[in-house]
Design a protein around this motif. Sequence first.
Motif, short mmCIF file in Angstrom:
data_model
loop_
_atom_site.label_atom_id
_atom_site.label_comp_id
_atom_site.label_asym_id
_atom_site.label_seq_id
_atom_site.Cartn_x
_atom_site.Cartn_y
_atom_site.Cartn_z
N GLY A 1 -1.90 3.53 -7.66
CA GLY A 1 -0.71 2.89 -8.50
C GLY A 1 0.44 2.67 -7.65
O GLY A 1 1.55 2.71 -8.25
N LEU A 2 0.34 2.76 -6.52
CA LEU A 2 1.52 2.79 -5.56
C LEU A 2 1.95 1.59 -4.65
O LEU A 2 2.97 1.75 -4.06
CB LEU A 2 1.37 3.99 -4.23
CG LEU A 2 1.43 5.34 -5.00
CD1 LEU A 2 0.75 6.47 -3.78
CD2 LEU A 2 2.53 5.94 -5.82
N VAL A 3 1.33 0.46 -4.93
CA VAL A 3 1.59 -0.70 -4.13
C VAL A 3 2.03 -1.55 -5.12
O VAL A 3 1.88 -2.13 -6.19
CB VAL A 3 0.17 -1.46 -3.78
CG1 VAL A 3 0.52 -2.80 -3.24
CG2 VAL A 3 -0.64 -0.51 -2.90
N ASP A 4 3.57 -1.94 -4.48
CA ASP A 4 4.50 -2.65 -5.41
C ASP A 4 3.96 -4.27 -5.03
O ASP A 4 3.92 -4.89 -6.25
CB ASP A 4 5.88 -2.62 -4.69
CG ASP A 4 6.41 -1.23 -5.14
OD1 ASP A 4 6.90 -1.17 -6.08
OD2 ASP A 4 6.42 -0.45 -4.12
N ARG A 5 3.73 -4.65 -3.96
CA ARG A 5 3.17 -6.11 -3.64
C ARG A 5 1.96 -5.98 -2.80
O ARG A 5 2.03 -5.23 -1.74
CB ARG A 5 4.28 -6.78 -3.24
CG ARG A 5 5.63 -7.19 -4.03
CD ARG A 5 6.35 -8.01 -3.51
NE ARG A 5 6.37 -9.31 -4.01
CZ ARG A 5 6.80 -9.74 -5.09
NH1 ARG A 5 7.87 -8.87 -5.84
NH2 ARG A 5 6.81 -10.76 -5.83
N LEU A 6 1.29 -7.12 -3.12
CA LEU A 6 0.11 -7.14 -2.30
C LEU A 6 0.25 -8.61 -1.65
O LEU A 6 0.28 -9.45 -2.34
CB LEU A 6 -1.37 -7.02 -3.00
CG LEU A 6 -2.65 -7.46 -2.31
CD1 LEU A 6 -2.81 -6.47 -1.13
CD2 LEU A 6 -3.84 -7.45 -3.22
N HIS A 7 0.08 -8.61 -0.49
CA HIS A 7 0.04 -10.05 0.20
C HIS A 7 -1.36 -10.23 0.80
O HIS A 7 -1.85 -9.44 1.66
CB HIS A 7 0.92 -10.11 1.63
CG HIS A 7 2.32 -10.29 1.08
ND1 HIS A 7 3.42 -10.32 2.03
CD2 HIS A 7 3.03 -10.35 -0.19
CE1 HIS A 7 4.73 -10.43 1.53
NE2 HIS A 7 4.37 -10.43 -0.06
N VAL A 8 -1.85 -11.30 0.47
CA VAL A 8 -3.37 -11.71 0.88
C VAL A 8 -3.22 -13.08 1.59
O VAL A 8 -2.80 -13.88 1.09
CB VAL A 8 -4.34 -11.84 -0.31
CG1 VAL A 8 -5.80 -12.32 0.49
CG2 VAL A 8 -4.63 -10.44 -0.83
N ALA A 9 -3.35 -13.01 2.97
CA ALA A 9 -3.04 -14.61 3.72
C ALA A 9 -4.64 -14.89 3.95
O ALA A 9 -5.42 -14.14 4.50
CB ALA A 9 -2.41 -14.25 4.93
N VAL A 10 -4.83 -16.14 3.45
CA VAL A 10 -6.20 -16.70 3.55
C VAL A 10 -6.27 -17.81 4.77
O VAL A 10 -5.50 -18.76 4.69
CB VAL A 10 -6.77 -17.27 2.30
CG1 VAL A 10 -8.22 -17.96 2.49
CG2 VAL A 10 -6.68 -16.13 1.09
#
Length: 257
Positions: A196-205
Motif C-alpha cells: 500500500g505504499l505506491v502513490d502513483r503507478l506509471h505504465v508506458a505502453v
Amino acid sequence: MTVNPINMSDETWRRLLAVREGSAPPPGPEGTLYGPIAAASGRFVLAQVGQSLDGRVATPSGDARDISGPEGLAHLHRCRALVDAVIVGENTVSCDDPRLSVRLVDGPDPARVVIDCHARLSGSEGLFHDGGARVIVFQSAEARRNDLRNAEIIPLRPEKNGLSPQEMLKALSGLGLHRVLVEGGARTIARFIEAGLVDRLHVAVSPLIIGSGPSGISLSPVERLSSALRPEAQIYSLGSDILFDCPLKPLVRPAGQ
Ligand SMILES: NC(=O)c1ccc[n+]([C@@H]2O[C@H](COP(=O)([O-])OP(=O)(O)OC[C@H]3O[C@@H](n4cnc5c(N)ncnc54)[C@H](OP(=O)(O)O)[C@@H]3O)[C@@H](O)[C@H]2O)c1
C-alpha cells in the motif's frame, strides 16, 4: 477517455526542476503529469513500468532493451530526475546491468538503491564501478556480506516476505531520500504495491508485441475481476508510447489495517 498531450517545453521542464528544488511554486495544468512528483513534500512513491502491447517487459531470454520508444525513455529519465532515489531488485541489476542515471533530459541523477536480500550480486555489475550517483544496497541482516565496493550496505531484519518496503522507505527517508521511483522488476514493484505504499503507478505502453516473456507487475492472484485494482487513470500521449498515470493509494489497503 481523453488522451492528453505532454507539451513538455524546455521552460516547463526547467520550472519542474525548480519546483523539485522548492524554489518555484507547483506548476499549472501543463505540469499535471509531473507536478505531483516534483511538488511532493515528504514521502512520495512512484512505480513505473515500460511494457509492450501484450504486457511484457522482456523476452523469455531476458532481452529488455528498447521496449519503450524514445519518448517513453525520455519520460523515464524525467521521472528519475524528479526523484531522490530509484529502487530496483537484484534481478534487474543482473539481467539489465542498468546505469539508472539521467541522460536523456537535464536534471540530477537519483541515488541508486538495490534490493539484494540474499547478497546475490557479485559486485562486478556496472553500477558499482561507473563513478555515478551513490549506490545503496538493502540486504538481509542474515546475509552477512558487505564486500560490494562503492556501495552503502543497509542490513534489515527479514520478515516473512523478505525485506519490509516500509522499513526501506524509512531508512531512505533517514538519508534525506523522500521521493522514490520503484523501477522494477515485477516482484519488486509488487512488494511496494501490496504494502500500500505506491502513490502513483506509471505504465508506458509501446506498440510492440513480444508474445511471451515476463510481465511488469506480478501481484498475488485474485479470483474475480471485481477484486482487480481499477485505478482512475489519466492517459497521456508521449509520442512513441501511451502512458497510463494511475493514482494507487486510495485503492490498496496496507496489510494489517
Ligand atoms: N520494462 C521495465 O519497466 C522494466 C524495469 C525493470 C526491470 N525490468 C525487467 O524485469 C525483469 C526482472 O524482474 P524480476 O521481477 O525478475 O526481478 P526484480 O524485481 O528486479 O528482482 C527480484 C529479486 O529481488 C528480490 N526482492 C525484491 N523485493 C524484495 C523484498 N522486499 N525483500 C526481499 N527480496 C526482494 C526478489 O526476491 P524474491 O525472490 O523473494 O521475490 C528477487 O530475488 C528483467 O527481465 C528486467 O529486464 C523491466
